[in-house]
Design a protein around this motif. Structure first.
Motif, PDB file in Angstrom:
ATOM      1  N   PHE A 134       0.820  -1.211   0.000  1.00 26.28           N
ATOM      2  CA  PHE A 134       0.000   0.000   0.000  1.00 26.28           C
ATOM      3  C   PHE A 134       0.856   1.265   0.000  1.00 26.28           C
ATOM      4  CE2 PHE A 134      -2.708  -3.294   1.822  1.00 26.28           C
ATOM      5  CZ  PHE A 134      -3.878  -3.128   1.100  1.00 26.28           C
ATOM      6  N   LYS A 135       1.952   1.229   0.716  1.00 24.20           N
ATOM      7  CA  LYS A 135       2.854   2.382   0.753  1.00 24.20           C
ATOM      8  C   LYS A 135       3.411   2.671  -0.636  1.00 24.20           C
ATOM      9  CE  LYS A 135       6.955   4.164   3.164  1.00 24.20           C
ATOM     10  NZ  LYS A 135       7.996   3.847   4.197  1.00 24.20           N
ATOM     11  N   LYS A 136       3.805   1.615  -1.335  1.00 26.02           N
ATOM     12  CA  LYS A 136       4.319   1.786  -2.703  1.00 26.02           C
ATOM     13  C   LYS A 136       3.227   2.299  -3.631  1.00 26.02           C
ATOM     14  CE  LYS A 136       6.013  -2.457  -2.761  1.00 26.02           C
ATOM     15  NZ  LYS A 136       6.663  -3.721  -3.240  1.00 26.02           N
ATOM     16  N   ALA A 137       2.010   1.769  -3.475  1.00 30.70           N
ATOM     17  CA  ALA A 137       0.896   2.208  -4.322  1.00 30.70           C
ATOM     18  C   ALA A 137       0.575   3.678  -4.073  1.00 30.70           C
ATOM     19  CB  ALA A 137      -0.327   1.336  -4.061  1.00 30.70           C
ATOM     20  N   ARG A 138       0.602   4.102  -2.829  1.00 31.28           N
ATOM     21  CA  ARG A 138       0.339   5.519  -2.518  1.00 31.28           C
ATOM     22  C   ARG A 138       1.381   6.428  -3.159  1.00 31.28           C
ATOM     23  NH1 ARG A 138      -0.962   3.320   2.665  1.00 31.28           N
ATOM     24  NH2 ARG A 138       1.051   3.967   3.534  1.00 31.28           N
ATOM     25  N   ALA A 139       2.616   5.971  -3.203  1.00 30.09           N
ATOM     26  CA  ALA A 139       3.673   6.769  -3.839  1.00 30.09           C
ATOM     27  C   ALA A 139       3.400   6.942  -5.329  1.00 30.09           C
ATOM     28  CB  ALA A 139       5.036   6.112  -3.612  1.00 30.09           C
ATOM     29  N   TRP A 140       2.942   5.873  -5.995  1.00 30.49           N
ATOM     30  CA  TRP A 140       2.571   5.982  -7.413  1.00 30.49           C
ATOM     31  C   TRP A 140       1.459   7.000  -7.592  1.00 30.49           C
ATOM     32  CZ3 TRP A 140       5.109   4.542 -11.534  1.00 30.49           C
ATOM     33  CH2 TRP A 140       5.971   3.441 -11.488  1.00 30.49           C
ATOM     34  N   ASP A 148      -5.840   3.876  -8.830  1.00 25.68           N
ATOM     35  CA  ASP A 148      -5.465   2.945  -7.768  1.00 25.68           C
ATOM     36  C   ASP A 148      -5.245   1.534  -8.280  1.00 25.68           C
ATOM     37  OD1 ASP A 148      -8.287   3.050  -8.261  1.00 25.68           O
ATOM     38  OD2 ASP A 148      -8.559   1.689  -6.592  1.00 25.68           O
ATOM     39  N   GLN A 149      -6.025   1.098  -9.265  1.00 27.21           N
ATOM     40  CA  GLN A 149      -5.833  -0.242  -9.823  1.00 27.21           C
ATOM     41  C   GLN A 149      -4.457  -0.361 -10.456  1.00 27.21           C
ATOM     42  OE1 GLN A 149      -9.076  -2.658 -11.664  1.00 27.21           O
ATOM     43  NE2 GLN A 149      -7.971  -2.323 -13.577  1.00 27.21           N
ATOM     44  N   SER A 150      -4.071   0.639 -11.234  1.00 29.05           N
ATOM     45  CA  SER A 150      -2.740   0.644 -11.849  1.00 29.05           C
ATOM     46  C   SER A 150      -1.655   0.684 -10.785  1.00 29.05           C
ATOM     47  CB  SER A 150      -2.595   1.845 -12.787  1.00 29.05           C
ATOM     48  OG  SER A 150      -3.527   1.803 -13.841  1.00 29.05           O
ATOM     49  N   ALA A 151      -1.875   1.490  -9.743  1.00 29.13           N
ATOM     50  CA  ALA A 151      -0.880   1.613  -8.675  1.00 29.13           C
ATOM     51  C   ALA A 151      -0.688   0.300  -7.940  1.00 29.13           C
ATOM     52  CB  ALA A 151      -1.299   2.714  -7.706  1.00 29.13           C
ATOM     53  N   LEU A 152      -1.773  -0.394  -7.643  1.00 30.35           N
ATOM     54  CA  LEU A 152      -1.676  -1.685  -6.966  1.00 30.35           C
ATOM     55  C   LEU A 152      -0.940  -2.702  -7.825  1.00 30.35           C
ATOM     56  CD1 LEU A 152      -5.203  -1.987  -5.312  1.00 30.35           C
ATOM     57  CD2 LEU A 152      -3.014  -2.113  -4.112  1.00 30.35           C
ATOM     58  N   ILE A 153      -1.272  -2.749  -9.101  1.00 28.83           N
ATOM     59  CA  ILE A 153      -0.634  -3.713  -9.997  1.00 28.83           C
ATOM     60  C   ILE A 153       0.869  -3.458 -10.071  1.00 28.83           C
ATOM     61  CG2 ILE A 153      -0.449  -4.407 -12.422  1.00 28.83           C
ATOM     62  CD1 ILE A 153      -3.520  -4.002 -12.596  1.00 28.83           C
ATOM     63  N   ARG A 154       1.249  -2.194 -10.186  1.00 29.22           N
ATOM     64  CA  ARG A 154       2.671  -1.847 -10.286  1.00 29.22           C
ATOM     65  C   ARG A 154       3.422  -2.110  -8.986  1.00 29.22           C
ATOM     66  NH1 ARG A 154       3.617   3.393 -14.124  1.00 29.22           N
ATOM     67  NH2 ARG A 154       2.067   2.917 -15.730  1.00 29.22           N
ATOM     68  N   SER A 155       2.702  -2.144  -7.875  1.00 26.45           N
ATOM     69  CA  SER A 155       3.345  -2.300  -6.563  1.00 26.45           C
ATOM     70  C   SER A 155       3.349  -3.737  -6.056  1.00 26.45           C
ATOM     71  CB  SER A 155       2.631  -1.408  -5.537  1.00 26.45           C
ATOM     72  OG  SER A 155       2.611  -0.065  -5.950  1.00 26.45           O
ATOM     73  N   THR A 156       2.723  -4.630  -6.796  1.00 27.88           N
ATOM     74  CA  THR A 156       2.553  -6.011  -6.341  1.00 27.88           C
ATOM     75  C   THR A 156       3.851  -6.803  -6.391  1.00 27.88           C
ATOM     76  OG1 THR A 156       0.254  -6.036  -7.079  1.00 27.88           O
ATOM     77  CG2 THR A 156       1.325  -8.177  -6.799  1.00 27.88           C
ATOM     78  N   THR A 157       4.113  -7.521  -5.314  1.00 31.62           N
ATOM     79  CA  THR A 157       5.234  -8.452  -5.271  1.00 31.62           C
ATOM     80  C   THR A 157       4.778  -9.839  -5.701  1.00 31.62           C
ATOM     81  OG1 THR A 157       6.281  -7.208  -3.474  1.00 31.62           O
ATOM     82  CG2 THR A 157       7.000  -9.493  -3.799  1.00 31.62           C
TER      83      THR A 157
END
Length: 277
Positions: free
Chosen positions: A177-183, A193-202
């Motif tokens: 979530f921290k990485k997604a918020r940065a995006w 938010d969907q794009s941010a979550l996908i880009r931040s997923t491990t």
């Protein structure tokens, strides 16, 4: 306890109520539910962007407790989180509304458990929620199904973020979530938010389409997601039919599977009954 998260302003009430009723009326488990709702007041952006009202919260509480005395509705005003993290950010004018962004605070809001099912407000359960809830998330940040259109147009494993089963312990560990918020804060994204979550997923777990069916309702469908979709007739066009648009659900989709849920919803909201159409 089964923990469900919805996000939105006062305008999501009909969606949250019908969705919650579908979960409770299609689930055989006697385990209690906690319905968490993230909301906020950003009426400086739009006069409709206000917190879900206390009256609607009371209606939701009364409705869910008729199924189990320990069922709860917990509301969190995340305005201060939003103003600090996202006010004036490139994604504030997101494709839906700023409320699509606030699930990204699930790791910092106090009281959120280690397992959490996030749902968009425009979904209905056709079968028992435990078919989804009991998914083993060991080693995964979340589980999600493919996006109906994105899996063809973007990537075979492109997910739809309208139904997300979170392993919050793992997500906190990886900083999802921290990485997604940065995006969100620094870069304009097509689907926010969907794009941010996908880009931040491990690491994510892919679910069968029946856990987030955005176009059809089959007997095996667990979740029917009433998202915007393409219609070919009488000419190619899109329409955004939601589950609380009961007349359209009947006339266009020809669904009658949810009528028992609609009858209860209409009784709660004093809007009549499905037999009055």
């Amino acid at each position: 306890m089964i923990d469900i998260l919805f996000c939105g302003n006062d305008g999501v009430f009909d969606g949250v109520l019908t969705s919650a009723l579908s979960i409770l009326m299609r689930t055989a488990s006697e385990e209690p539910f906690c319905f968490h709702i993230f909301t906020m007041d950003v009426s400086h952006l739009d006069e409709k962007y206000v917190c879900i009202s206390k009256e609607h919260v009371r209606t939701l509480e009364d409705a869910v407790r008729t199924f189990h005395p320990e069922n709860r509705v917990k509301v969190y005003d995340v305005t201060r989180y939003y103003m600090k993290a996202f006010s004036g950010c490139p994604n504030e004018g997101a494709y839906c509304s700023p409320y699509t962004l606030i699930r990204l605070f699930a790791d910092v809001v106090k009281g959120i458990p280690d397992k959490l099912l996030y749902l968009d407000a425009d979904i209905m359960f056709n079968r028992d929620v435990r078919l989804l809830w009991d998914t083993d998330l060991t080693g995964y940040e979340y589980a999600a199904a493919r996006d109906h259109y994105g899996k063809y147009l973007l990537n075979p494993n492109y997910i739809n973020a309208g139904v997300l089963l979170f392993n919050m312990k793992e997500s906190r560990r990886t900083g999802l979530f921290k990485k997604a918020r940065a995006w969100i804060k620094h870069k304009k994204l097509v689907f926010a938010d969907q794009s941010a979550l996908i880009r931040s997923t491990t690491r994510k777990k892919m679910l069968p389409q029946r856990f987030n069916d955005q176009k059809f309702l089959h007997r095996h469908t667990v979740v029917r997601h009433f998202s915007k979709r393409l219609f070919w007739l009488p000419y190619p066009h899109t329409d955004n039919i939601k589950q609380w648009h009961i007349e359209k659900v009947h006339s266009i989709f020809k669904y009658r599977q949810f009528d028992d849920i609609y009858d209860r919803y209409l009784k709660i909201t004093n809007k009549g009954s499905t037999s009055n159409e």
